[in-house]
Design a protein around this motif. Structure first.
Motif, PDB file in Angstrom:
ATOM      1  N   LEU A 117       0.505  -1.185   0.201  1.00 20.78           N
ATOM      2  CA  LEU A 117      -0.599   0.473  -0.469  1.00 20.78           C
ATOM      3  C   LEU A 117       0.916   1.732   0.000  1.00 20.78           C
ATOM      4  O   LEU A 117       0.136   2.221  -0.760  1.00 20.78           O
ATOM      5  CB  LEU A 117      -1.462  -0.118   1.215  1.00 20.78           C
ATOM      6  N   TRP A 120       1.784   2.039  -3.400  1.00 21.44           N
ATOM      7  CA  TRP A 120       0.884   1.812  -4.546  1.00 21.44           C
ATOM      8  C   TRP A 120       0.875   4.199  -3.810  1.00 21.44           C
ATOM      9  O   TRP A 120       0.813   4.844  -4.914  1.00 21.44           O
ATOM     10  CB  TRP A 120      -0.224   1.684  -3.579  1.00 21.44           C
ATOM     11  N   PHE A 121       1.260   4.490  -2.944  1.00 13.53           N
ATOM     12  CA  PHE A 121       0.876   5.456  -2.624  1.00 13.53           C
ATOM     13  C   PHE A 121       1.863   6.692  -2.476  1.00 13.53           C
ATOM     14  O   PHE A 121       1.634   7.783  -2.241  1.00 13.53           O
ATOM     15  CB  PHE A 121      -0.053   6.263  -0.860  1.00 13.53           C
ATOM     16  N   GLY A 122       3.390   6.036  -3.338  1.00 10.05           N
ATOM     17  CA  GLY A 122       4.432   6.994  -2.872  1.00 10.05           C
ATOM     18  C   GLY A 122       4.615   7.557  -1.742  1.00 10.05           C
ATOM     19  O   GLY A 122       5.526   8.505  -1.441  1.00 10.05           O
ATOM     20  N   TYR A 180     -13.137  11.539   6.911  1.00 12.85           N
ATOM     21  CA  TYR A 180     -13.706  12.773   5.874  1.00 12.85           C
ATOM     22  C   TYR A 180     -14.010  14.041   6.750  1.00 12.85           C
ATOM     23  O   TYR A 180     -13.848  14.533   5.290  1.00 12.85           O
ATOM     24  CB  TYR A 180     -14.755  12.112   5.469  1.00 12.85           C
ATOM     25  N   ILE A 213     -12.905   5.648  11.103  1.00 14.29           N
ATOM     26  CA  ILE A 213     -13.100   5.064   9.822  1.00 14.29           C
ATOM     27  C   ILE A 213     -14.585   5.220   9.990  1.00 14.29           C
ATOM     28  O   ILE A 213     -14.794   4.161  11.070  1.00 14.29           O
ATOM     29  CB  ILE A 213     -12.962   4.075   9.310  1.00 14.29           C
ATOM     30  N   SER A 228      -4.786  -3.714   7.651  1.00 10.38           N
ATOM     31  CA  SER A 228      -4.541  -3.157   6.067  1.00 10.38           C
ATOM     32  C   SER A 228      -5.499  -3.030   5.762  1.00 10.38           C
ATOM     33  O   SER A 228      -5.406  -1.559   4.945  1.00 10.38           O
ATOM     34  CB  SER A 228      -3.570  -4.847   5.389  1.00 10.38           C
ATOM     35  N   MET A 229      -6.354  -3.110   5.557  1.00 13.41           N
ATOM     36  CA  MET A 229      -7.671  -2.700   5.201  1.00 13.41           C
ATOM     37  C   MET A 229      -7.942  -1.348   5.846  1.00 13.41           C
ATOM     38  O   MET A 229      -8.094  -0.003   4.805  1.00 13.41           O
ATOM     39  CB  MET A 229      -8.662  -3.575   5.740  1.00 13.41           C
ATOM     40  N   GLY A 232      -5.179   1.199   4.015  1.00 11.63           N
ATOM     41  CA  GLY A 232      -5.856   0.921   3.082  1.00 11.63           C
ATOM     42  C   GLY A 232      -6.522   2.383   2.606  1.00 11.63           C
ATOM     43  O   GLY A 232      -6.869   3.455   1.854  1.00 11.63           O
ATOM     44  N   ILE A 233      -7.978   2.443   3.358  1.00  7.44           N
ATOM     45  CA  ILE A 233      -9.011   3.155   3.026  1.00  7.44           C
ATOM     46  C   ILE A 233      -8.478   4.573   4.009  1.00  7.44           C
ATOM     47  O   ILE A 233      -8.872   6.037   3.374  1.00  7.44           O
ATOM     48  CB  ILE A 233     -10.029   2.938   4.252  1.00  7.44           C
ATOM     49  N   LEU A 235      -5.558   5.987   3.823  1.00  2.65           N
ATOM     50  CA  LEU A 235      -4.309   6.823   3.296  1.00  2.65           C
ATOM     51  C   LEU A 235      -5.295   7.216   1.377  1.00  2.65           C
ATOM     52  O   LEU A 235      -4.765   7.722   1.233  1.00  2.65           O
ATOM     53  CB  LEU A 235      -3.600   5.280   2.380  1.00  2.65           C
ATOM     54  N   GLY A 236      -5.899   6.302   0.940  1.00  9.07           N
ATOM     55  CA  GLY A 236      -6.722   7.041   0.258  1.00  9.07           C
ATOM     56  C   GLY A 236      -7.180   7.764   0.567  1.00  9.07           C
ATOM     57  O   GLY A 236      -8.011   8.981  -0.182  1.00  9.07           O
ATOM     58  N   GLN A 237      -7.881   8.411   1.337  1.00  7.24           N
ATOM     59  CA  GLN A 237      -8.731   9.011   1.736  1.00  7.24           C
ATOM     60  C   GLN A 237      -8.220  10.340   2.363  1.00  7.24           C
ATOM     61  O   GLN A 237      -7.674  11.714   1.839  1.00  7.24           O
ATOM     62  CB  GLN A 237      -9.669   9.370   3.366  1.00  7.24           C
ATOM     63  N   PHE A 239      -4.732  11.145   0.676  1.00  4.38           N
ATOM     64  CA  PHE A 239      -4.286  11.361  -0.611  1.00  4.38           C
ATOM     65  C   PHE A 239      -5.554  12.144  -0.946  1.00  4.38           C
ATOM     66  O   PHE A 239      -4.784  11.941  -1.900  1.00  4.38           O
ATOM     67  CB  PHE A 239      -3.872  10.209  -0.880  1.00  4.38           C
ATOM     68  N   SER A 240      -6.912  12.297  -1.253  1.00  6.71           N
ATOM     69  CA  SER A 240      -7.624  13.149  -1.639  1.00  6.71           C
ATOM     70  C   SER A 240      -7.986  13.950  -2.452  1.00  6.71           C
ATOM     71  O   SER A 240      -8.377  14.541  -2.521  1.00  6.71           O
ATOM     72  CB  SER A 240      -9.211  12.070  -1.063  1.00  6.71           C
TER      73      SER A 240
ATOM     74  N   TYR B 180     -11.458  10.542  -7.444  1.00  4.34           N
ATOM     75  CA  TYR B 180     -11.748  11.662  -6.623  1.00  4.34           C
ATOM     76  C   TYR B 180     -11.838  12.685  -7.060  1.00  4.34           C
ATOM     77  O   TYR B 180     -12.745  13.339  -6.538  1.00  4.34           O
ATOM     78  CB  TYR B 180      -9.919  11.825  -5.994  1.00  4.34           C
ATOM     79  N   PHE B 216      -0.164   6.516  -6.522  1.00  3.01           N
ATOM     80  CA  PHE B 216       0.909   7.939  -6.675  1.00  3.01           C
ATOM     81  C   PHE B 216       1.930   7.878  -6.898  1.00  3.01           C
ATOM     82  O   PHE B 216       3.570   8.839  -6.094  1.00  3.01           O
ATOM     83  CB  PHE B 216       0.191   8.916  -5.089  1.00  3.01           C
ATOM     84  N   GLY B 217       2.740   6.096  -6.200  1.00  3.23           N
ATOM     85  CA  GLY B 217       4.169   5.823  -5.914  1.00  3.23           C
ATOM     86  C   GLY B 217       4.073   5.864  -7.893  1.00  3.23           C
ATOM     87  O   GLY B 217       3.902   5.720  -8.499  1.00  3.23           O
ATOM     88  N   THR B 222       5.201  -1.090  -9.607  1.00  2.00           N
ATOM     89  CA  THR B 222       4.166  -1.760  -8.581  1.00  2.00           C
ATOM     90  C   THR B 222       3.136  -2.124  -9.249  1.00  2.00           C
ATOM     91  O   THR B 222       2.535  -2.256 -10.414  1.00  2.00           O
ATOM     92  CB  THR B 222       4.121  -0.370  -7.695  1.00  2.00           C
ATOM     93  N   MET B 229      -8.921  -4.836  -1.345  1.00  2.00           N
ATOM     94  CA  MET B 229      -8.263  -3.697  -1.119  1.00  2.00           C
ATOM     95  C   MET B 229      -8.936  -2.257  -1.607  1.00  2.00           C
ATOM     96  O   MET B 229      -8.744  -1.510  -1.124  1.00  2.00           O
ATOM     97  CB  MET B 229      -6.716  -3.938  -0.810  1.00  2.00           C
ATOM     98  N   ILE B 233     -10.895   1.085  -0.575  1.00  2.06           N
ATOM     99  CA  ILE B 233     -10.426   2.407  -0.346  1.00  2.06           C
ATOM    100  C   ILE B 233     -11.565   2.770  -1.758  1.00  2.06           C
ATOM    101  O   ILE B 233     -12.053   4.318  -1.913  1.00  2.06           O
ATOM    102  CB  ILE B 233      -9.374   2.248  -1.373  1.00  2.06           C
ATOM    103  N   GLN B 237     -13.839   5.780  -0.972  1.00  2.00           N
ATOM    104  CA  GLN B 237     -13.866   7.481  -1.423  1.00  2.00           C
ATOM    105  C   GLN B 237     -15.293   7.656  -1.377  1.00  2.00           C
ATOM    106  O   GLN B 237     -15.988   9.133  -1.533  1.00  2.00           O
ATOM    107  CB  GLN B 237     -13.218   7.580  -2.690  1.00  2.00           C
TER     108      GLN B 237
END
Lengths: 241, 241
Positions: A117, A120-122, A180, A213, A228-229, A232-233, A235-237, A239-240, B180, B216-217, B222, B229, B233, B237
């Motif tokens: 994860l 994925w999100f850098g 949120y 959440i 881990s879920m 993910g949720i 981080l998804g938020q 990064f929005s 997003y 984002f990565g 990746t 997952m 996410i 959102q």
């Protein structure tokens, strides 16, 4: 032909004690092995049932039989090759702007998923408490799908670290601020707790805020999300914005 | 004492063919078993190493030994009890405003995790293609942590269903609209594809739009996120709006 001694050493690498003793860990499967060559990890040697597929001359490759592979692989269905790699002897590291901080994650699958994860999100760095599962554990390495080569993973004393970092330490629990409405600080550590017990009290003391959440389902019996879920949720938020 | 025949029947319930033949499935562990009593599922009997803990008089409870439990349990570390339940013979169902649609999900852990997610987000119904893994599979049931009692799960011909539903069918893939910026329609089916192959071409044809989680990565190596997952996410959102 692998010697009985070599097989015994390789088989022992599922235990942290022996990984540290020999300074080695294993990576399985050509797909992930190829990512090692674009990383800081040093490969000692590759044992492969099909060396031609790898097509590398910079690393010793030994041709082994399917039967030998079965003996040294930690996978239920062994892949084509096993790379024997040196542990990365990290000395210094500095905070990154966005980091995950793991307070006692125990399940190798969860740590692997969280590393994937982060990739994925850098997110370039994960700070782990000393009792977090070792990321060189073969189950972690395989669950990252190669992402461990792109995310720096550090083990340290969390209480000491969290007390001095300049990032804002944000915890995750069941009754924190709604993700949120939460405004992400520019420099953030997102702290994720142990699967059963959450964050330790001594860690929680050092956090100005926790986030959660919201649960939209109405049943009180619904289990909280897996760590881990949840990561993910969240981080998804984050990064929005 | 369980008869050899009973043990054989119960052991066969890890296979869909036998679950259908006997019209039965298993639920393990008191915690999940207790949730059955607040649901539409009918319990035939409970086999328990500690019947007093369950404290129910409305269901036959048989005291079994640890050894018998080991024989009938599908878990590596068997819990306290096993409930033998009737399959839910669903006849009619109608669309809900927000639904997940699964196009060939194969991994029981993924299906279980997705059912648990649906429960968290208050999604009452999941529509599955006929080749999606059977949710009565013991691995699915255990991975849901009891959420299967609160989410209605339907198997149907997806092409036929997607052609006639009034919900807006939104797919998920690697190059769809950014989650997003995506505006959620009021009535939505979120379609999740198979782990390896994604959605089937004949399913994709029926979708006005797909959405994606931006990566984002920066590394092209990746791996894409695991389907459950990704579902978490995306739902996180969609529910933020």
């Amino acid at each position: 032909m692998l010697t009985a001694h070599t097989i015994k050493v390789l088989q022992s690498l599922d235990k942290k004690k022996f990984r540290q003793k020999y300074n080695l860990f294993l990576v399985e499967g050509n797909k992930i092995i190829c990512e090692l060559f674009n990383s800081n990890f040093k490969v000692k040697e590759i044992l492969s049932t099909d060396p031609q597929k790898l097509d590398r001359t910079d690393v010793p490759i030994t041709h082994i039989s399917e039967n030998e592979l079965k003996k040294i692989s930690f996978l239920k269905t062994p892949k084509d090759s096993v790379a024997v790699c040196y542990l990365d002897q990290q000395e210094t590291w500095a905070d990154k702007k966005v980091q995950l901080v793991l307070d006692g994650i125990q399940d190798p699958g969860n740590l692997g998923t969280i590393i994937r994860l982060a990739d994925w999100f850098g997110i370039e760095q994960i700070i782990c408490s000393e009792d977090t599962v070792d990321f060189y554990n073969p189950k972690v390495i395989q669950a990252t799908m190669g992402s461990f080569t792109r995310v720096n993973i550090v083990y340290t004393d969390l209480v000491e670290y969290l007390s001095k970092t300049e990032n804002v330490n944000i915890g995750t629990d069941m009754d924190g601020e709604n993700i949120y409405t939460f405004e992400k600080p520019e420099k953030i550590n997102l702290i994720l707790g142990n699967e059963g017990n959450g964050m330790r009290p001594e860690t929680e003391k050092l956090l100005p805020k926790c986030i959660s959440i919201p649960r939209f389902g109405k049943s009180q019996s619904t289990e909280s999300l897996n760590v881990s879920m949840a990561a993910g949720i969240i981080l998804g938020q984050l990064f929005s914005k």
